[in-house]
Design a protein around this motif. Structure first.
Motif, PDB file in Angstrom:
ATOM      1  N   PHE A 201       0.842  -1.179   0.000  1.00 11.02           N
ATOM      2  CA  PHE A 201       0.000   0.000   0.000  1.00 11.02           C
ATOM      3  C   PHE A 201       0.886   1.241   0.000  1.00 11.02           C
ATOM      4  O   PHE A 201       1.735   1.414   0.875  1.00 11.02           O
ATOM      5  CB  PHE A 201      -0.937  -0.003   1.211  1.00 11.02           C
ATOM      6  N   MET A 202       0.660   2.098  -1.005  1.00  7.29           N
ATOM      7  CA  MET A 202       1.488   3.282  -1.208  1.00  7.29           C
ATOM      8  C   MET A 202       1.070   4.405  -0.258  1.00  7.29           C
ATOM      9  O   MET A 202      -0.097   4.537   0.106  1.00  7.29           O
ATOM     10  CB  MET A 202       1.345   3.807  -2.637  1.00  7.29           C
ATOM     11  N   CYS A 203       2.027   5.252   0.086  1.00 10.62           N
ATOM     12  CA  CYS A 203       1.723   6.471   0.834  1.00 10.62           C
ATOM     13  C   CYS A 203       1.244   7.575  -0.103  1.00 10.62           C
ATOM     14  O   CYS A 203       0.513   8.476   0.322  1.00 10.62           O
ATOM     15  CB  CYS A 203       2.968   6.926   1.597  1.00 10.62           C
ATOM     16  N   HIS A 204       1.654   7.511  -1.379  1.00 13.85           N
ATOM     17  CA  HIS A 204       1.284   8.535  -2.357  1.00 13.85           C
ATOM     18  C   HIS A 204       1.003   7.892  -3.700  1.00 13.85           C
ATOM     19  O   HIS A 204       1.506   6.810  -4.008  1.00 13.85           O
ATOM     20  CB  HIS A 204       2.428   9.544  -2.556  1.00 13.85           C
ATOM     21  N   ASP A 205       0.195   8.600  -4.503  1.00 13.15           N
ATOM     22  CA  ASP A 205       0.125   8.277  -5.918  1.00 13.15           C
ATOM     23  C   ASP A 205       0.072   9.570  -6.706  1.00 13.15           C
ATOM     24  O   ASP A 205      -0.691  10.487  -6.386  1.00 13.15           O
ATOM     25  CB  ASP A 205      -1.097   7.417  -6.252  1.00 13.15           C
ATOM     26  N   TYR A 206       0.930   9.645  -7.713  1.00 14.47           N
ATOM     27  CA  TYR A 206       0.957  10.761  -8.649  1.00 14.47           C
ATOM     28  C   TYR A 206       0.723  10.168 -10.035  1.00 14.47           C
ATOM     29  O   TYR A 206       1.664   9.933 -10.790  1.00 14.47           O
ATOM     30  CB  TYR A 206       2.300  11.483  -8.583  1.00 14.47           C
ATOM     31  N   PRO A 207      -0.538   9.879 -10.366  1.00 16.55           N
ATOM     32  CA  PRO A 207      -0.809   9.046 -11.554  1.00 16.55           C
ATOM     33  C   PRO A 207      -0.440   9.735 -12.851  1.00 16.55           C
ATOM     34  O   PRO A 207      -0.620  10.951 -13.010  1.00 16.55           O
ATOM     35  CB  PRO A 207      -2.323   8.822 -11.468  1.00 16.55           C
ATOM     36  N   PRO A 208       0.095   8.967 -13.798  1.00 18.38           N
ATOM     37  CA  PRO A 208       0.313   9.509 -15.143  1.00 18.38           C
ATOM     38  C   PRO A 208      -1.017   9.940 -15.753  1.00 18.38           C
ATOM     39  O   PRO A 208      -2.082   9.474 -15.337  1.00 18.38           O
ATOM     40  CB  PRO A 208       0.914   8.323 -15.910  1.00 18.38           C
ATOM     41  N   GLU A 209      -0.936  10.802 -16.735  1.00 19.70           N
ATOM     42  CA  GLU A 209      -2.147  11.299 -17.382  1.00 19.70           C
ATOM     43  C   GLU A 209      -2.963  10.133 -17.930  1.00 19.70           C
ATOM     44  O   GLU A 209      -2.430   9.214 -18.547  1.00 19.70           O
ATOM     45  CB  GLU A 209      -1.781  12.257 -18.518  1.00 19.70           C
ATOM     46  N   GLY A 210      -4.243  10.159 -17.654  1.00 18.64           N
ATOM     47  CA  GLY A 210      -5.130   9.126 -18.146  1.00 18.64           C
ATOM     48  C   GLY A 210      -5.418   8.012 -17.156  1.00 18.64           C
ATOM     49  O   GLY A 210      -6.284   7.176 -17.417  1.00 18.64           O
ATOM     50  N   ARG A 211      -4.699   7.976 -16.016  1.00 13.01           N
ATOM     51  CA  ARG A 211      -4.957   6.958 -14.997  1.00 13.01           C
ATOM     52  C   ARG A 211      -5.516   7.589 -13.735  1.00 13.01           C
ATOM     53  O   ARG A 211      -5.033   8.623 -13.284  1.00 13.01           O
ATOM     54  CB  ARG A 211      -3.672   6.184 -14.672  1.00 13.01           C
ATOM     55  N   LYS A 212      -6.513   6.960 -13.148  1.00 15.08           N
ATOM     56  CA  LYS A 212      -7.043   7.418 -11.874  1.00 15.08           C
ATOM     57  C   LYS A 212      -6.083   7.031 -10.751  1.00 15.08           C
ATOM     58  O   LYS A 212      -5.286   6.097 -10.906  1.00 15.08           O
ATOM     59  CB  LYS A 212      -8.420   6.799 -11.621  1.00 15.08           C
ATOM     60  N   PRO A 213      -6.137   7.719  -9.612  1.00 13.91           N
ATOM     61  CA  PRO A 213      -5.254   7.367  -8.501  1.00 13.91           C
ATOM     62  C   PRO A 213      -5.451   5.920  -8.046  1.00 13.91           C
ATOM     63  O   PRO A 213      -6.569   5.412  -7.974  1.00 13.91           O
ATOM     64  CB  PRO A 213      -5.670   8.349  -7.399  1.00 13.91           C
ATOM     65  N   GLU A 214      -4.338   5.258  -7.777  1.00  7.11           N
ATOM     66  CA  GLU A 214      -4.332   3.894  -7.259  1.00  7.11           C
ATOM     67  C   GLU A 214      -3.298   3.817  -6.145  1.00  7.11           C
ATOM     68  O   GLU A 214      -2.358   4.621  -6.096  1.00  7.11           O
ATOM     69  CB  GLU A 214      -3.977   2.887  -8.359  1.00  7.11           C
ATOM     70  N   TRP A 215      -3.423   2.844  -5.267  1.00  7.61           N
ATOM     71  CA  TRP A 215      -2.497   2.782  -4.135  1.00  7.61           C
ATOM     72  C   TRP A 215      -2.199   1.366  -3.667  1.00  7.61           C
ATOM     73  O   TRP A 215      -1.429   1.163  -2.754  1.00  7.61           O
ATOM     74  CB  TRP A 215      -3.055   3.587  -2.959  1.00  7.61           C
ATOM     75  N   GLU A 216      -2.779   0.357  -4.289  1.00  9.35           N
ATOM     76  CA  GLU A 216      -2.521  -1.023  -3.886  1.00  9.35           C
ATOM     77  C   GLU A 216      -1.901  -1.796  -5.024  1.00  9.35           C
ATOM     78  O   GLU A 216      -2.359  -1.739  -6.168  1.00  9.35           O
ATOM     79  CB  GLU A 216      -3.809  -1.716  -3.441  1.00  9.35           C
ATOM     80  N   THR A 217      -0.841  -2.550  -4.711  1.00  9.59           N
ATOM     81  CA  THR A 217      -0.186  -3.407  -5.688  1.00  9.59           C
ATOM     82  C   THR A 217       0.381  -4.611  -4.932  1.00  9.59           C
ATOM     83  O   THR A 217       0.011  -4.847  -3.786  1.00  9.59           O
ATOM     84  CB  THR A 217       0.899  -2.615  -6.452  1.00  9.59           C
ATOM     85  N   THR A 218       1.242  -5.379  -5.563  1.00  8.98           N
ATOM     86  CA  THR A 218       1.814  -6.559  -4.917  1.00  8.98           C
ATOM     87  C   THR A 218       3.324  -6.590  -5.129  1.00  8.98           C
ATOM     88  O   THR A 218       3.865  -5.896  -5.996  1.00  8.98           O
ATOM     89  CB  THR A 218       1.223  -7.863  -5.501  1.00  8.98           C
ATOM     90  N   VAL A 219       3.979  -7.434  -4.361  1.00  8.12           N
ATOM     91  CA  VAL A 219       5.411  -7.655  -4.571  1.00  8.12           C
ATOM     92  C   VAL A 219       5.666  -8.102  -6.003  1.00  8.12           C
ATOM     93  O   VAL A 219       6.571  -7.591  -6.689  1.00  8.12           O
ATOM     94  CB  VAL A 219       5.950  -8.694  -3.570  1.00  8.12           C
ATOM     95  N   LEU A 220       4.877  -9.053  -6.478  1.00 10.45           N
ATOM     96  CA  LEU A 220       5.092  -9.593  -7.828  1.00 10.45           C
ATOM     97  C   LEU A 220       4.967  -8.501  -8.882  1.00 10.45           C
ATOM     98  O   LEU A 220       5.801  -8.413  -9.800  1.00 10.45           O
ATOM     99  CB  LEU A 220       4.088 -10.709  -8.105  1.00 10.45           C
ATOM    100  N   ALA A 221       3.962  -7.641  -8.759  1.00 11.07           N
ATOM    101  CA  ALA A 221       3.768  -6.573  -9.742  1.00 11.07           C
ATOM    102  C   ALA A 221       4.921  -5.584  -9.711  1.00 11.07           C
ATOM    103  O   ALA A 221       5.375  -5.105 -10.764  1.00 11.07           O
ATOM    104  CB  ALA A 221       2.447  -5.864  -9.477  1.00 11.07           C
ATOM    105  N   GLN A 222       5.412  -5.272  -8.527  1.00 15.74           N
ATOM    106  CA  GLN A 222       6.538  -4.343  -8.426  1.00 15.74           C
ATOM    107  C   GLN A 222       7.799  -4.952  -9.030  1.00 15.74           C
ATOM    108  O   GLN A 222       8.548  -4.272  -9.753  1.00 15.74           O
ATOM    109  CB  GLN A 222       6.776  -3.958  -6.964  1.00 15.74           C
TER     110      GLN A 222
END
Length: 286
Positions: A201-222
């Motif tokens: 779980f992220m402390c911040h999100d600064y989404p690229p243009e076109g993406r809504k804010p997100e804050w959850e991911t996984t070890v595998l995705a990272q």
């Protein structure tokens, strides 16, 4: 053990505050709460924090911990306000003392400001275990962004602070006082050595243009997709990228007001003889 995680996103600062608890248990933790601040007027408000308070009360929860991942440079902490409304212990990693010493000198703070972390109710040691009701938790020391960053592993979830962002955003800067890209790389690899399905779980999100804010991911995705530190990126490659990128970044808008408050666990500087608290702006110091 899979905790329930309720996020609260502040679009002004890009910060995500979390309430973490276990079904059937009343105890909860609040992580990285935001105090609203208008830099033009020097005025604070509690809109974000009051949303947290409403959620906690509506769900019959009791705050056991108010956890800070570090002394934030992008928002003021609402920890002091939340403790007054909901109770709980304000906690941070024990290396906050290093940050306090640096900024006491920078801001020429009052002699009575102690650089021993005593403004907080608890200072976590590296890998210290604690509990939130029936949830087991551990404080993970993850320096690099600052010398005092702490991530919190609670069940299958890790609240990573400012070590990592969402995979398409990358990693945190390391050019604040005491920051170090080599140490950040080591901290990130420590997190990425956890099981693939651990939730981040992220402390911040600064989404690229076109993406809504997100804050959850996984070890595998990272490990697979983080644009700065996916598997195969060496320490030397990461440090070279991070230092070159940091050299192009402006200081955060709220770094000067926020750090002064956050090294005090969200409390304001002592009022002067007119009853007003003041924040300092050191000229030509950063």
């Amino acid at each position: 053990m899979q905790p329930i995680v309720q996020p609260f996103f502040d679009p002004v600062t890009g910060t995500v505050t979390y309430v973490v608890f276990q079904s059937g248990h009343p105890e909860c933790a609040v992580i990285d709460p935001v105090l609203d601040y208008d830099p033009k007027a020097g005025r604070t408000s509690t809109t974000n924090a009051d949303k947290v308070i409403e959620f906690v009360r509506q769900h019959g929860l009791g705050v056991q911990w108010i956890l800070e991942t570090h002394a934030h440079a992008d928002h003021l902490s609402a920890a002091h306000y939340l403790r007054g409304e909901l109770g709980g212990k304000i906690a941070i990693g024990e290396h906050i003392c290093i940050v306090q010493a640096v900024f006491k000198k920078l801001f020429n703070l009052e002699p009575g400001f102690h650089v021993d972390g005593s403004q907080f109710d608890h200072l976590f040691r590296e890998d210290e275990a604690f509990s939130i009701g029936g949830l087991t938790a551990k404080a993970l020391y993850v320096p690099g962004h600052t010398p005092a960053d702490t991530a919190y592993q609670i069940g299958d979830a890790v609240f990573v602070g400012d070590t990592l962002f969402m995979p398409d955003v990358g990693t945190a800067r390391c050019d604040f006082p005491g920051g170090d890209a080599h140490r950040l790389y080591g901290s990130i690899r420590k997190l990425l050595d956890l099981a693939d399905d651990v939730r981040f779980f992220m402390c911040h999100d600064y989404p690229p243009e076109g993406r809504k804010p997100e804050w959850e991911t996984t070890v595998l995705a990272q490990r697979a997709h983080n644009i700065h530190v996916h598997d195969g990126v060496t320490e030397e490659q990461f440090v070279s990228m991070r230092e070159a990128r940091d050299a192009t970044l402006a200081m955060p808008v709220l770094i000067l007001p926020s750090v002064q408050v956050n090294i005090r666990a969200g409390n304001f500087p002592p009022p002067e003889d007119n009853g007003v608290s003041y924040l300092k702006i050191p000229l030509d110091a950063l």
